[in-house]
Every structure is written in C-alpha cells, then in structure tokens.
Scaffold this motif. Structure first.
Motif, PDB file in Angstrom:
ATOM      1  N   GLY A   1      -3.222  19.071  17.049  1.00 42.84           N
ATOM      2  CA  GLY A   1      -4.062  18.952  15.855  1.00 42.84           C
ATOM      3  C   GLY A   1      -3.366  18.264  14.707  1.00 42.84           C
ATOM      4  O   GLY A   1      -3.976  17.991  13.685  1.00 42.84           O
ATOM      5  N   GLU A   2      -2.082  17.988  14.867  1.00 48.05           N
ATOM      6  CA  GLU A   2      -1.349  17.287  13.809  1.00 48.05           C
ATOM      7  C   GLU A   2      -1.110  15.835  14.199  1.00 48.05           C
ATOM      8  O   GLU A   2      -0.981  15.515  15.383  1.00 48.05           O
ATOM      9  N   TYR A   3      -1.020  14.998  13.167  1.00 44.52           N
ATOM     10  CA  TYR A   3      -0.833  13.559  13.388  1.00 44.52           C
ATOM     11  C   TYR A   3       0.285  13.070  12.472  1.00 44.52           C
ATOM     12  O   TYR A   3       0.472  13.593  11.379  1.00 44.52           O
ATOM     13  N   GLY A   4       0.996  12.043  12.926  1.00 44.50           N
ATOM     14  CA  GLY A   4       2.064  11.453  12.106  1.00 44.50           C
ATOM     15  C   GLY A   4       1.714  10.008  11.772  1.00 44.50           C
ATOM     16  O   GLY A   4       1.118   9.295  12.587  1.00 44.50           O
ATOM     17  N   GLU A   5       2.147   9.560  10.589  1.00 44.20           N
ATOM     18  CA  GLU A   5       1.751   8.223  10.111  1.00 44.20           C
ATOM     19  C   GLU A   5       2.344   7.077  10.936  1.00 44.20           C
ATOM     20  O   GLU A   5       3.534   7.035  11.199  1.00 44.20           O
ATOM     21  N   LEU A   6       1.458   6.171  11.320  1.00 46.25           N
ATOM     22  CA  LEU A   6       1.860   4.952  12.021  1.00 46.25           C
ATOM     23  C   LEU A   6       1.880   3.788  11.052  1.00 46.25           C
ATOM     24  O   LEU A   6       2.715   2.906  11.118  1.00 46.25           O
ATOM     25  N   GLU A   7       0.879   3.776  10.186  1.00 44.63           N
ATOM     26  CA  GLU A   7       0.682   2.647   9.280  1.00 44.63           C
ATOM     27  C   GLU A   7      -0.114   3.110   8.072  1.00 44.63           C
ATOM     28  O   GLU A   7      -0.978   3.974   8.179  1.00 44.63           O
ATOM     29  N   GLY A   8       0.186   2.512   6.918  1.00 47.02           N
ATOM     30  CA  GLY A   8      -0.608   2.798   5.724  1.00 47.02           C
ATOM     31  C   GLY A   8      -1.308   1.521   5.280  1.00 47.02           C
ATOM     32  O   GLY A   8      -0.732   0.439   5.360  1.00 47.02           O
ATOM     33  N   ILE A   9      -2.557   1.655   4.846  1.00 49.23           N
ATOM     34  CA  ILE A   9      -3.267   0.493   4.287  1.00 49.23           C
ATOM     35  C   ILE A   9      -3.576   0.866   2.843  1.00 49.23           C
ATOM     36  O   ILE A   9      -4.329   1.809   2.584  1.00 49.23           O
ATOM     37  N   ALA A  10      -2.953   0.143   1.911  1.00 43.95           N
ATOM     38  CA  ALA A  10      -3.062   0.539   0.505  1.00 43.95           C
ATOM     39  C   ALA A  10      -3.684  -0.559  -0.337  1.00 43.95           C
ATOM     40  O   ALA A  10      -3.387  -1.744  -0.144  1.00 43.95           O
ATOM     41  N   HIS A  11      -4.524  -0.126  -1.261  1.00 49.18           N
ATOM     42  CA  HIS A  11      -5.021  -1.026  -2.293  1.00 49.18           C
ATOM     43  C   HIS A  11      -4.043  -0.880  -3.448  1.00 49.18           C
ATOM     44  O   HIS A  11      -3.934   0.185  -4.048  1.00 49.18           O
ATOM     45  N   ARG A  12      -3.289  -1.936  -3.774  1.00 46.95           N
ATOM     46  CA  ARG A  12      -2.231  -1.815  -4.792  1.00 46.95           C
ATOM     47  C   ARG A  12      -2.623  -2.441  -6.122  1.00 46.95           C
ATOM     48  O   ARG A  12      -1.795  -2.543  -7.023  1.00 46.95           O
ATOM     49  N   GLY A  13      -3.883  -2.871  -6.229  1.00 47.38           N
ATOM     50  CA  GLY A  13      -4.320  -3.475  -7.489  1.00 47.38           C
ATOM     51  C   GLY A  13      -3.414  -4.641  -7.849  1.00 47.38           C
ATOM     52  O   GLY A  13      -2.929  -5.370  -6.984  1.00 47.38           O
ATOM     53  N   ASP A  14      -3.155  -4.813  -9.177  1.00 43.86           N
ATOM     54  CA  ASP A  14      -2.268  -5.915  -9.594  1.00 43.86           C
ATOM     55  C   ASP A  14      -0.912  -5.390 -10.048  1.00 43.86           C
ATOM     56  O   ASP A  14      -0.156  -6.070 -10.726  1.00 43.86           O
ATOM     57  N   PHE A  15      -0.616  -4.148  -9.674  1.00 42.50           N
ATOM     58  CA  PHE A  15       0.620  -3.509 -10.131  1.00 42.50           C
ATOM     59  C   PHE A  15       1.862  -4.366  -9.846  1.00 42.50           C
ATOM     60  O   PHE A  15       2.697  -4.588 -10.724  1.00 42.50           O
ATOM     61  N   ASP A  16       1.984  -4.839  -8.610  1.00 39.46           N
ATOM     62  CA  ASP A  16       3.232  -5.511  -8.210  1.00 39.46           C
ATOM     63  C   ASP A  16       3.419  -6.852  -8.903  1.00 39.46           C
ATOM     64  O   ASP A  16       4.482  -7.124  -9.457  1.00 39.46           O
ATOM     65  N   LEU A  17       2.386  -7.700  -8.865  1.00 43.75           N
ATOM     66  CA  LEU A  17       2.548  -9.024  -9.482  1.00 43.75           C
ATOM     67  C   LEU A  17       2.762  -8.884 -10.979  1.00 43.75           C
ATOM     68  O   LEU A  17       3.613  -9.556 -11.561  1.00 43.75           O
ATOM     69  N   ARG A  18       2.019  -8.003 -11.608  1.00 41.62           N
ATOM     70  CA  ARG A  18       2.193  -7.849 -13.068  1.00 41.62           C
ATOM     71  C   ARG A  18       3.559  -7.268 -13.407  1.00 41.62           C
ATOM     72  O   ARG A  18       4.195  -7.667 -14.375  1.00 41.62           O
ATOM     73  N   SER A  19       4.024  -6.299 -12.625  1.00 41.52           N
ATOM     74  CA  SER A  19       5.345  -5.715 -12.903  1.00 41.52           C
ATOM     75  C   SER A  19       6.438  -6.767 -12.784  1.00 41.52           C
ATOM     76  O   SER A  19       7.396  -6.768 -13.557  1.00 41.52           O
ATOM     77  N   HIS A  20       6.308  -7.664 -11.792  1.00 41.80           N
ATOM     78  CA  HIS A  20       7.328  -8.712 -11.639  1.00 41.80           C
ATOM     79  C   HIS A  20       7.191  -9.803 -12.699  1.00 41.80           C
ATOM     80  O   HIS A  20       8.122 -10.561 -12.928  1.00 41.80           O
ATOM     81  N   MET A  21       6.031  -9.873 -13.341  1.00 41.99           N
ATOM     82  CA  MET A  21       5.874 -10.829 -14.452  1.00 41.99           C
ATOM     83  C   MET A  21       6.351 -10.202 -15.754  1.00 41.99           C
ATOM     84  O   MET A  21       7.233 -10.683 -16.433  1.00 41.99           O
ATOM     85  N   GLU A  22       5.740  -9.056 -16.092  1.00 44.92           N
ATOM     86  CA  GLU A  22       5.853  -8.513 -17.454  1.00 44.92           C
ATOM     87  C   GLU A  22       6.953  -7.473 -17.612  1.00 44.92           C
ATOM     88  O   GLU A  22       7.413  -7.229 -18.719  1.00 44.92           O
TER      89      GLU A  22
END
Ligand code: GAP
Length: 575
Positions: A370-391
């Motif tokens: 009944g338990e499962y372990g993570e194989l892969e994550g699919i995430a919506h990251r918005g614009d966090f990464d590009l903006r953080s590397h800019m600003e």
C-alpha cells in the motif's frame, strides 16, 4: 519547514510514503514475503552483475553504488530510451496527442560544479536541507522525519509510564525490534511481551513533541536525542590549489539549475521559440543523512530532467500534458499501472506560485503493502527560477514574489543581472516564461524496472522436467543483452555457423555468444540476465539455413531464415 522555492524538499517527497505508512498496522506476513522478494532481487543483482556496493573490497561506502556489466547496459538503455522518446526523437512539426501545441525539444550537458552563486539564487544554499537529530549517547545522527517508533507502556513500570521507542530497523523487522528494545527498557523477559501496551501504530519521530521520553534507536537511556536541526544536503568542495573559503563550490544536487542558467545561451544559439524544453541527463549528489533501500536513496545518482519553458497563460495545460505523458512513458516500458501511483500534492504542499506538483510513485517491494516511493516529480515552477537568476533570490512567501533582502535592505543573494525574459517574435510580447519540470531519477527508474522484471515461474529443463526458473522480464528496449546465440552442441560445424551469425548481429545489437554447457542451462542464465531472445543453431540450421528464436516470456520457439534474423529481431525489440 515551509514551502520550498524551486525544488521539492525531502519532507515533501516523503509525505506520500509517511501518510500511507500511518495507515493501520503492519501486516507482518505480507511484508515478510515482500522483503523476501527484495532480498532475492538484491542477490540476483549482485550475482548477475547488475549492481555492486561501491568500494566493496574496503567494506563499502554507504549510499554509493556501482553498476556491473549488465547494470550499466540496463541503465544506459533506460537513459537512451528517455533521451530518444523525450528529446532526440521529438518531431517539432507534429502536435503530440494531449499537447496544447507543437513544441521544440533540445538537449544540454552542463557541468557538475557550477558558480556557487547559482545555489544561492536557486534556494538550495538556504533551504535544501533535512532535519536531523543527534544522539548524545550513541553519537549517531538520524533523520527527524524518517526515524520510526511506537508509543509503549507497561502497567508495572515505576518510572516513566509511556515512552516512544524508536528503531532504524527495516519495515519487516521494525515491530520485532521495537518489542525487543521495549522489553529491555522495562527490564522484562521475552515471555512478558504480551504485557506491553502499545498506543497506536508505528509513526515517525516528527509526530512527537516531548523528546525527554524518547528512547533513541541506539541508546539505553531516555531523552538522549537533540532537538531537530537543519542539515544542508549539498556536498561542498574547493576549486584550485588554495582551497580557502573564497574557493568553495558545491557538487550539484540537481541537474535543473544548469538548464536555467543556460536558458539564454540555448535560446540564442538554436532557432527555437517558446514553448520548448531543454533535456539533460547527468549525475547529482546529495549528502543524504540516511541513504537506504538499495539504490533508492543514494548520495550519488543520475537524474533525467526536462525544464519546459512556456507562456504563463498555457502553463496549466502544459503541466497536465507532461504529468500524463510521463506516467504513460513508464507503462510503455513495462511498469504495470497497478504498481504506479500518481500523487498530486495537496494545496498546502505547493509553492504558492505553483498550480501543481505531482509525483509518479512506484510500489517498491521494500515498502509495506500500500506504500509507494517516488520515481519522478512533475512540478509547475512558475517563473521562480528564471527571475531568481535575473534579479536575485526571490522570497517564495511574498506575492507577487519579490527579491529577498538582507538586514541592510540589499538582495540577500544577488542574481546575474542578465535579461532572461523572452520576446515573442509574432506578438511582440515580452514575458518571463513559466517552467514545467518533469524530473526523473535514472537509478530509481532502473531499480523499479528491475523489481517489476523479477519473476519466478516454471519451465521444462533439458529432460523435459519442470523446474523453477528465475526470469527477468525486462522490456526488450531495456534488456542489457537483446539476444544470445547458441550452437546446440559444440561440433558438426554448429559453433562456426553460430559465430558467423553472432558477428553479423553484433554490428547493430547487443548480443552474447555462449557454447558452454547444456543448452537448458544456457537458456536459464539468459533468463536471469533478462535477455528476451535466444537464437539456437541446430542440425537443421546447417541444411536449411534457419535458426530457432526462443522467446524468454512465452518460451515459444519459432524457426526463421538466417537471412531474415536481424530484421526479425529488430522488429520484435522495437514493437
Ligand atoms: N529538480 C527537481 C528535483 O531534483 P527531486 O524530487 O528532488 O526534484 C527528482 O528529485 C528525482 O531525482 C526523484 O524523483 C528521484 O527519482 C531522483 N532522486 C532524488 N534524490 C535521490 C536520491 N537520493 N537517490 C536516488 N534518486 C534520487
């Protein structure tokens, strides 16, 4: 810990497992058979050269694994299948089923060691940590959210009435170990086990507030565990000969950041436009506090990541597309739908800018039923990464997100200052793309396919007697060896013809030649290696220029012309 900025924390990744672990008591009998299955898989992996413990002759190194001759082919085939299906084989002129539009895909191979500022802006420097507790008695360190235990009391106890007894034992030995430790603590004998009173099922230490009544997993006295403390998971290293604080760097804990910081380079050097994805496969390193469960949680592992850049207005549709496509991919390579779980993160687990994160989880045999372990994550990251590397690193708790400031009102972590926005040539609109990130683990994938492939059935031996056989039912695309070539006997010109066929097939396929021992035993060895087809040269081959192909799974033997063999094998492997 709160919501993480650009990555999912260990806590989040474990949440599914923990929530499920709390449901009900452990069914020991079922578990025993599950663990027995895992032990058999681990033993086969070593016996047949899929996986070895790293540095084994020196006693091994926890959390590090080596892939043997069969394992390296399996993992390479998995990474190649991913690369081909997600990146190099993608046709940008055709709109795939379920996709909001056509899109481009390109690849990248960035370095493992990058500018340290990258990890500050990504949030890993400040927030990529697990909580750990130290034991003052044993001097050992444990993960706060992984250490498990049960509330136990004994009616005759004079001192503390109820204590929380912890253990690091694997799931199948957990209850026995807790009982053993509780009996010892209350100075009871094994025959008194019935008199122990348990309050609730086993649970993790992070559900416990009062540490003074916790019995640490390697301690004799109560209250030896410290309060939880943060522990950053990045491996630190130094660049150059001086090795001072100025020269420190980190081994990357994910491949994703290499993609974000190359966003502009890729855009400017390839004639692609948003929406597009950049794929990367490579090593990542995390100084996991408790690496365990074979390769599942390692300190050095490989990731297969896509950062998919799209317009903010269509990001929800792209998120759903990638989530569904990635789940389907595992099934096309042989994982059954019943052993997979798509776990959508609850709203409170999400970063506020994110419209969704889902984990694709697998029912690994080392986990309770009944338990499962993570194989892969699919995430919506918005614009966090590009903006953080800019600003500069954004503060994920602000809305709209603003740059995090230090006590002097300056950016806590300065960005690159480069313009990472995108201008749509057709509409003229300038925007910061949103990112959808399907992030898979190659080692976890390989482990899941190994677990799924392991079967025991019965097959007749050379005397026609039914014998138990171990067979690895790996998808032909993943199988380390695609076909084995055997002369039925080592005489009458059969080895010569078999070697000719072998040399011909070897030009395009991973094939194996074997003429030693009884043919039945040779079949068995290939079944354990997961080889889907065995080609046998027999007496008839010499006159009719034909061979038999034995199918690993159905045991069916079909006779084909030698001239048509290569084409027939390729047809079977790709179908
Ligand atoms: N860039 C996002 C990211 O790294 P993650 O959920 O931390 O997300 C993605 O990791 C995948 O990498 C996981 O789903 C898992 O397959 C693999 N992975 C993460 N940590 C791992 C570890 N310690 N050992 C093996 N695989 C790991």
């Amino acid at each position: 810990m709160g919501v993480s900025p650009g990555f999912r924390t260990h806590r989040h990744r474990k949440a599914g497992v923990n929530a499920l672990r709390l449901i009900g008591f452990i069914f020991v009998k079922g578990l025993l058979s599950l663990m027995a299955a895992m032990e058999k898989i681990v033993s086969l992996c070593k016996r047949r050269g899929f996986l070895f413990q790293s540095s084994e002759i020196y006693g091994g190194l926890q959390g590090f694994w080596d892939y043997g001759p069969l394992g390296v082919e399996l993992k390479r085939n998995l990474k190649d299948a991913w690369w081909r299906d997600m990146c190099s084989g993608h046709n940008e002129m055709v709109q795939p089923a379920g996709a909001p539009s056509t899109f481009d895909m390109v690849g990248l191979d960035s370095t493992i060691i990058m500018h340290p500022q990258i990890w500050k802006c990504s949030g890993h420097y400040d927030m990529f940590h697990d909580y750990m507790v130290d034991c003052r008695e044993s001097k050992k360190r444990y993960r706060h959210d992984q250490l498990r235990g049960r509330w136990v009391s004994h009616p005759d106890a004079t001192a503390t009435a109820k204590i929380f007894v912890t253990t690091m034992a694997e799931a199948d030995e957990e209850q026995a170990e807790i009982q053993h430790r509780a009996l010892k603590y209350f100075k009871l004998r094994p025959k008194d086990a019935e008199s122990l009173v348990y309050d609730g099922p086993s649970t993790t230490l992070d559900t416990v507030d009062e540490f003074s009544i916790v019995l640490g997993p390697d301690a004799k006295t109560l209250g030896t565990l410290t309060e939880p403390r943060e522990f950053n998971l990045m491996f630190k290293t130094t660049i150059g000969a001086l090795g001072g604080e100025e020269d420190y760097a980190f081994l990357r804990p994910e491949t994703a950041q290499g993609i974000f910081v190359n966003f502009k380079n890729v855009l400017d050097s390839s004639r692609i436009s948003v929406p597009f994805g950049i794929a990367q496969v490579g090593k990542s390193f995390r100084n996991e506090i408790t690496p365990r469960n074979f390769t599942f949680r390692s300190r050095e592992f490989e990731q297969m990541e896509i950062e998919f850049f799209c317009h903010p207005n269509s990001s929800q549709d792209w998120y759903r597309y990638w989530r569904d496509r990635r789940l389907a991919w595992y099934q096309t390579l042989g994982l059954s739908r019943e052993s997979l779980l798509m776990r959508e993160h609850a709203a409170e687990e999400l970063a506020h800018y994110s419209v969704g994160t889902a984990d694709i989880e697998y029912a690994f045999p080392f986990l309770p039923k009944g338990e499962y372990g993570e194989l892969e994550g699919i995430a919506h990251r918005g614009d966090f990464d590009l903006r953080s590397h800019m600003e500069g690193k954004l503060d994920p708790s602000t809305r709209p997100m603003v740059v995090e400031l230090d006590e002097f009102g300056k950016p806590r972590h300065r960005g690159s200052g480069r313009d990472l926005t995108y201008r749509d040539d057709i509409t003229g609109e300038r925007f910061t793309p949103h990112v959808i990130e399907p992030s898979a683990g190659a080692d976890r994938g390989a482990l899941a396919f190994l677990c799924e492939a392991y079967h025991e059935d019965e097959a007749p031996d050379e005397n026609g007697k039914l014998q138990t056989r171990v067979v690895m039912k790996l998808h032909p695309r993943l199988a380390p060896i695609k076909a084995a070539v055997f002369p039925l006997v080592k005489k009458d010109g059969m080895p010569e013809l078999a070697q000719e066929i072998y040399a011909e097939l070897k030009r395009d396929l991973a094939v194996f030649y074997d003429e030693k021992g009884a043919v039945g035993r040779r079949y068995r060895r290939q079944d354990e290696a997961g080889t889907p087809y065995c080609i046998t040269v027999d007496t008839e081959s010499l006159t009719t220029k034909t061979v038999t192909i034995r199918d690993r799974d159905t045991l069916e033997q079909t006779r084909v012309k030698i001239d048509e063999l290569a084409a027939e094998l390729k047809r079977r492997i790709s179908s």
